[in-house]
Write a protein that holds these residues in place. Structure first.
Motif, PDB file in Angstrom:
ATOM      1  N   UNK A 170      46.585  54.084  34.121  1.00 23.12           N
ATOM      2  CA  UNK A 170      45.931  54.873  33.086  1.00 23.12           C
ATOM      3  C   UNK A 170      44.849  54.042  32.420  1.00 23.12           C
ATOM      4  N   UNK A 171      43.657  54.603  32.305  1.00 24.98           N
ATOM      5  CA  UNK A 171      42.576  53.988  31.543  1.00 24.98           C
ATOM      6  C   UNK A 171      42.468  54.704  30.205  1.00 24.98           C
ATOM      7  N   UNK A 172      42.361  53.936  29.132  1.00 25.78           N
ATOM      8  CA  UNK A 172      42.305  54.509  27.790  1.00 25.78           C
ATOM      9  C   UNK A 172      40.902  54.285  27.227  1.00 25.78           C
ATOM     10  N   UNK A 173      40.259  55.370  26.824  1.00 23.84           N
ATOM     11  CA  UNK A 173      38.883  55.337  26.327  1.00 23.84           C
ATOM     12  C   UNK A 173      38.836  55.673  24.846  1.00 23.84           C
ATOM     13  N   UNK A 174      38.114  54.860  24.075  1.00 23.48           N
ATOM     14  CA  UNK A 174      37.696  55.286  22.754  1.00 23.48           C
ATOM     15  C   UNK A 174      36.711  56.447  22.967  1.00 23.48           C
ATOM     16  N   UNK A 175      36.406  57.185  21.910  1.00 17.60           N
ATOM     17  CA  UNK A 175      35.562  58.369  22.076  1.00 17.60           C
ATOM     18  C   UNK A 175      34.122  58.121  21.608  1.00 17.60           C
ATOM     19  N   UNK A 176      33.928  58.001  20.287  1.00 14.18           N
ATOM     20  CA  UNK A 176      32.578  57.762  19.757  1.00 14.18           C
ATOM     21  C   UNK A 176      32.070  56.389  20.180  1.00 14.18           C
ATOM     22  N   UNK A 177      30.885  56.358  20.765  1.00 13.80           N
ATOM     23  CA  UNK A 177      30.317  55.093  21.202  1.00 13.80           C
ATOM     24  C   UNK A 177      30.774  54.649  22.575  1.00 13.80           C
ATOM     25  N   UNK A 178      31.662  55.418  23.189  1.00 16.46           N
ATOM     26  CA  UNK A 178      32.141  55.094  24.544  1.00 16.46           C
ATOM     27  C   UNK A 178      31.915  56.282  25.477  1.00 16.46           C
ATOM     28  N   UNK A 179      32.499  57.425  25.146  1.00 13.05           N
ATOM     29  CA  UNK A 179      32.304  58.638  25.943  1.00 13.05           C
ATOM     30  C   UNK A 179      31.109  59.430  25.420  1.00 13.05           C
ATOM     31  N   UNK A 180      30.999  59.523  24.112  1.00 12.14           N
ATOM     32  CA  UNK A 180      29.975  60.374  23.523  1.00 12.14           C
ATOM     33  C   UNK A 180      29.107  59.589  22.549  1.00 12.14           C
ATOM     34  N   UNK A 181      27.833  59.942  22.533  1.00 15.34           N
ATOM     35  CA  UNK A 181      26.889  59.395  21.568  1.00 15.34           C
ATOM     36  C   UNK A 181      26.777  60.394  20.417  1.00 15.34           C
ATOM     37  N   UNK A 182      27.334  60.027  19.276  1.00 14.61           N
ATOM     38  CA  UNK A 182      27.317  60.926  18.129  1.00 14.61           C
ATOM     39  C   UNK A 182      26.277  60.569  17.093  1.00 14.61           C
ATOM     40  N   UNK A 183      25.285  59.746  17.452  1.00 18.05           N
ATOM     41  CA  UNK A 183      24.310  59.275  16.474  1.00 18.05           C
ATOM     42  C   UNK A 183      23.585  60.427  15.779  1.00 18.05           C
ATOM     43  N   UNK A 184      23.211  61.455  16.525  1.00 13.48           N
ATOM     44  CA  UNK A 184      22.505  62.589  15.922  1.00 13.48           C
ATOM     45  C   UNK A 184      23.385  63.288  14.889  1.00 13.48           C
ATOM     46  N   UNK A 185      24.675  63.398  15.207  1.00 10.46           N
ATOM     47  CA  UNK A 185      25.594  64.029  14.260  1.00 10.46           C
ATOM     48  C   UNK A 185      25.801  63.150  13.049  1.00 10.46           C
ATOM     49  N   UNK A 186      25.932  61.841  13.250  1.00  9.54           N
ATOM     50  CA  UNK A 186      26.098  60.926  12.119  1.00  9.54           C
ATOM     51  C   UNK A 186      24.946  61.093  11.133  1.00  9.54           C
TER      52      UNK A 186
END
Length: 249
Positions: free
Chosen positions: A6-22
Motif C-alpha cells: 500500500x502506498x499512502x499519499x498526502x492530498x494537498x501538495x501531492x495529488x492536487x494543487x490547491x493554490x488557486x483555492x487557497x
C-alpha cells in the motif's frame, strides 16, 4: 493482512494543487474582514502569496497573508516568519480564531452556492491521475491521508475519477497514528508527503522508523526542505513518480 503493498499519499501538495483555492478563499475571507479595502484580483495568485505558502501551518495564516499581500516583503517574512506574522496580527488587532472562522465561512458559502466552481479550483498535478490509476497493474493499492476533511477530500477525488483503497481525513487522528493503524493491516510501501517536518515526525515515531518516506518535489516546499535530508527521507521527482514502482526509492 494482505501481502499487497500500500502506498499512502498526502492530498494537498501531492495529488492536487490547491493554490488557486487557497488564494481565492483566503482573499475573499480577508475582504470580509476589510470591507473598506479594494478587493484583490482573486483570479490571479500573487507571487508573494505563492512564495510564502510553504511556511503556512494553519489555514488562518493564509487570510493574514492575503490581507497583507499588497505590502508583503517575502524575504523579510522568510527570514523570520513567526515574528512578521505576530507583528501583522498585533497591528491589525486580529486573533487566529477570527481569521479561521472567516475562512471556514467563506468556504462553506462557496460550497453551498457554487459547489462545482469551488471544486474546480483544485487541479490534480500533471500525470497524477494516470499514475494512481496504473498502480493496480503493478500489484499495489493506494490510500490518501490528509488533514483536509474526509468528506470534501472524497468529493474532490471523485471529481477527478479517483477512488483510493482507503481515505483518512483529519477526523481520523494524526498522520503517525493513522500510519501505525494502516501498517497493522497492510505492508506499507511508502508515504508521500510535501511537508518535511511531517516526514521527520513520522520517522521519529516508534514503529515507523523503517517506513520509506518520500518528499515530493512538486509540492509546497521551502528552499531548505531538500537539503541535508535525514536517513529515510528521499526526494521524489516527477520522473521518479512516472517510473515503475520497483524503481522508486
Amino acid at each position: 493482512m494482505t501481502d499487497r503493498p500500500l502506498l499512502v499519499f498526502d492530498f494537498d501538495g501531492v495529488i492536487v494543487d490547491g493554490m488557486a483555492e487557497y488564494w481565492w478563499s483566503a482573499s475573499t475571507a480577508a475582504q470580509s474582514l476589510l470591507p473598506e479595502v479594494e478587493p484583490p484580483a482573486t483570479a490571479i495568485v500573487p507571487e508573494a502569496f505563492r512564495q510564502l505558502r510553504p511556511w503556512v501551518h494553519h489555514g488562518w495564516e493564509m487570510v493574514l497573508l492575503a490581507a497583507e499581500v499588497a505590502d508583503l516583503e517575502p524575504d523579510a517574512w522568510i527570514r523570520d516568519y513567526d515574528a512578521m506574522q505576530q507583528q501583522a496580527m498585533q497591528r491589525r488587532g486580529w486573533e487566529a480564531e477570527q481569521l479561521q472562522d472567516a475562512l471556514d465561512r467563506t468556504r462553506q458559502k462557496a460550497v453551498q452556492t457554487d459547489r462545482n466552481a469551488w471544486l474546480a479550483l483544485h487541479q490534480p498535478y500533471p500525470g497524477m491521475v494516470a499514475r494512481l490509476s496504473a498502480l493496480a497493474s503493478e500489484g499495489a493499492d493506494w490510500a490518501v491521508l490528509t488533514t483536509k476533511s474526509e468528506a470534501f477530500t472524497a468529493e474532490l477525488l471523485a471529481s477527478m475519477g479517483l477512488q483510493p483503497w482507503r481515505l483518512d481525513g483529519r477526523e481520523s487522528g494524526s498522520k503517525p497514528e493513522v500510519l501505525l493503524k494502516l501498517q497493522r493491516e497492510r505492508p506499507l510501501r511508502a508515504f508521500l508527503e510535501d511537508r518535511r517536518i511531517t516526514l521527520e515526525t513520522v520517522l521519529a515515531t516508534p514503529g515507523l522508523a523503517s517506513l520509506s518516506c518520500l518528499l515530493v518535489s512538486w509540492g509546497y516546499l521551502r528552499p531548505m526542505d531538500r537539503s541535508d535530508l535525514p536517513e529515510g527521507i528521499h526526494v521524489l521527482q516527477p520522473a521518479d513518480l512516472a517510473a515503475p514502482l520497483a524503481e522508486w526509492p
